[in-house]
Design a protein around this motif. Sequence first.
Motif, PDB file in Angstrom:
ATOM      1  N   THR A   3       6.417   3.366   2.937  1.00 30.31           N
ATOM      2  CA  THR A   3       7.711   3.670   2.319  1.00 30.31           C
ATOM      3  C   THR A   3       8.815   3.519   3.371  1.00 30.31           C
ATOM      4  O   THR A   3       8.572   3.692   4.568  1.00 30.31           O
ATOM      5  CB  THR A   3       7.738   5.109   1.762  1.00 30.31           C
ATOM      6  OG1 THR A   3       7.472   6.032   2.827  1.00 30.31           O
ATOM      7  CG2 THR A   3       6.710   5.279   0.651  1.00 30.31           C
TER       8      THR A   3
ATOM      9  N   ARG B 278      10.068  -0.363  -0.766  1.00 22.12           N
ATOM     10  CA  ARG B 278       9.025  -1.368  -0.577  1.00 22.12           C
ATOM     11  C   ARG B 278       9.509  -2.734  -1.033  1.00 22.12           C
ATOM     12  O   ARG B 278      10.245  -2.859  -2.016  1.00 22.12           O
ATOM     13  CB  ARG B 278       7.756  -0.966  -1.339  1.00 22.12           C
ATOM     14  CG  ARG B 278       7.121   0.305  -0.826  1.00 22.12           C
ATOM     15  CD  ARG B 278       5.979   0.768  -1.707  1.00 22.12           C
ATOM     16  NE  ARG B 278       6.424   1.104  -3.059  1.00 22.12           N
ATOM     17  CZ  ARG B 278       5.711   1.817  -3.930  1.00 22.12           C
ATOM     18  NH1 ARG B 278       4.512   2.276  -3.574  1.00 22.12           N
ATOM     19  NH2 ARG B 278       6.172   2.077  -5.130  1.00 22.12           N
TER      20      ARG B 278
ATOM     21  N   ASP C 186       0.133   4.421  -8.811  1.00 19.97           N
ATOM     22  CA  ASP C 186       0.858   4.210  -7.570  1.00 19.97           C
ATOM     23  C   ASP C 186       0.014   4.702  -6.384  1.00 19.97           C
ATOM     24  O   ASP C 186      -0.642   5.752  -6.503  1.00 19.97           O
ATOM     25  CB  ASP C 186       2.188   4.981  -7.635  1.00 19.97           C
ATOM     26  CG  ASP C 186       3.186   4.502  -6.605  1.00 19.97           C
ATOM     27  OD1 ASP C 186       3.368   3.282  -6.494  1.00 19.97           O
ATOM     28  OD2 ASP C 186       3.767   5.357  -5.919  1.00 19.97           O
ATOM     29  N   PRO C 187      -0.031   3.970  -5.275  1.00 21.17           N
ATOM     30  CA  PRO C 187       0.813   2.828  -4.892  1.00 21.17           C
ATOM     31  C   PRO C 187       0.212   1.461  -5.184  1.00 21.17           C
ATOM     32  O   PRO C 187       0.633   0.466  -4.574  1.00 21.17           O
ATOM     33  CB  PRO C 187       0.963   3.028  -3.393  1.00 21.17           C
ATOM     34  CG  PRO C 187      -0.366   3.578  -2.982  1.00 21.17           C
ATOM     35  CD  PRO C 187      -0.827   4.449  -4.126  1.00 21.17           C
TER      36      PRO C 187
ATOM     37  N   SER D 179       0.842  -1.199   0.000  1.00 21.76           N
ATOM     38  CA  SER D 179       0.000   0.000   0.000  1.00 21.76           C
ATOM     39  C   SER D 179       0.877   1.249   0.000  1.00 21.76           C
ATOM     40  O   SER D 179       1.730   1.414  -0.874  1.00 21.76           O
ATOM     41  CB  SER D 179      -0.935  -0.032   1.215  1.00 21.76           C
ATOM     42  OG  SER D 179      -0.194  -0.145   2.419  1.00 21.76           O
ATOM     43  N   THR D 180       0.705   2.106   0.961  1.00 22.06           N
ATOM     44  CA  THR D 180       1.391   3.400   0.946  1.00 22.06           C
ATOM     45  C   THR D 180       2.670   3.420   1.785  1.00 22.06           C
ATOM     46  O   THR D 180       3.279   4.478   1.931  1.00 22.06           O
ATOM     47  CB  THR D 180       0.444   4.494   1.473  1.00 22.06           C
ATOM     48  OG1 THR D 180      -0.004   4.131   2.798  1.00 22.06           O
ATOM     49  CG2 THR D 180      -0.759   4.636   0.561  1.00 22.06           C
TER      50      THR D 180
END
Length: 308
Positions: free
Chosen positions: A72, A94, A252-253, A69-70
């Motif tokens: 980082t 990721r 993205d993501p 997912s988001t």
Amino acid sequence: MSRLNRVTNAGQGSEPRGGSAFGPTSAGRRAVRWMRENPLFAFGAAIVMIVVIFGVLAPFLAPFPDDASTATHPFETLVAPSAEHLFGTDQVGRDILSRVIYGIRISPVIAAAVIASSCIIGIPLGLLAGHFGGVIDEVIMRITDIFLAVPALLLALAFAVVLPPSPYSTMIAIGIAWWPWYARLVRGEAKSVTTRRYVENARILGLPRWRVMFRHVLPNSVTPVIVQASLDFGGIILTAASLSFLGLGAQDPTPDWGLMVNQGQGYFATQWWVVTFPGLAILITALAFNLLGDGIHERLDPRRVVSR
């Protein structure tokens, strides 16, 4: 005469020791023997089963589910494959393996949705055109020819440009380009089935035309659709990946394989793993579905059935 009756009754009441010739044991043995004779189909079916299992159990099989997912990780960017990250990490840190596993929920699901929508649109139109003929046939087939005049990828690309980029837009764009093939295929089968004697007998008996169409024509016209759908699955996965690679699909993501290849193309010369593993996922999945489709085509081929 009594001896003859006893022999006849004994023959009627007895069964083979291994069970009926048409029982589940015999069917299972025939399936196993056929798979042994077709190792490529067995290989494709095994890979497809693995893909389905990984897609369903992605949250449990992905080593870093949050990376899909988001999440980082600025201090772990572009890490090479290692024991901790088997496929390495991408440009924002990721885990690529986790994103590849979650990507199974994108491209194959898009392919399944496109085939379902193509059948929902194409089968009824082809059935109407083939069964009724005349003006209905001409109108439906001319509309179909307009869509078939443009290559499927180019037509899907045109619709994807108009729609907002997302997986749902990819489904719609490819589905619009794909349904005419099923309409034309069902139309040809329905046209052939409609002229057969049992359909004419049903009409003579006074059965309603809609009942004849759905009860007799449709069930005998869908076998080629099953074969075509199995063969199209891999091609739709490649088309969806192409649209995502061009930036017209998932954004993205979202862990889409085509998008991952697009994002990693600039690192291919130095960090090869960023683009290689998503590309391999596309290749292996499309190949597996193509092998599965070839096996189904061979199994359901009427000429092969007659030869057996």
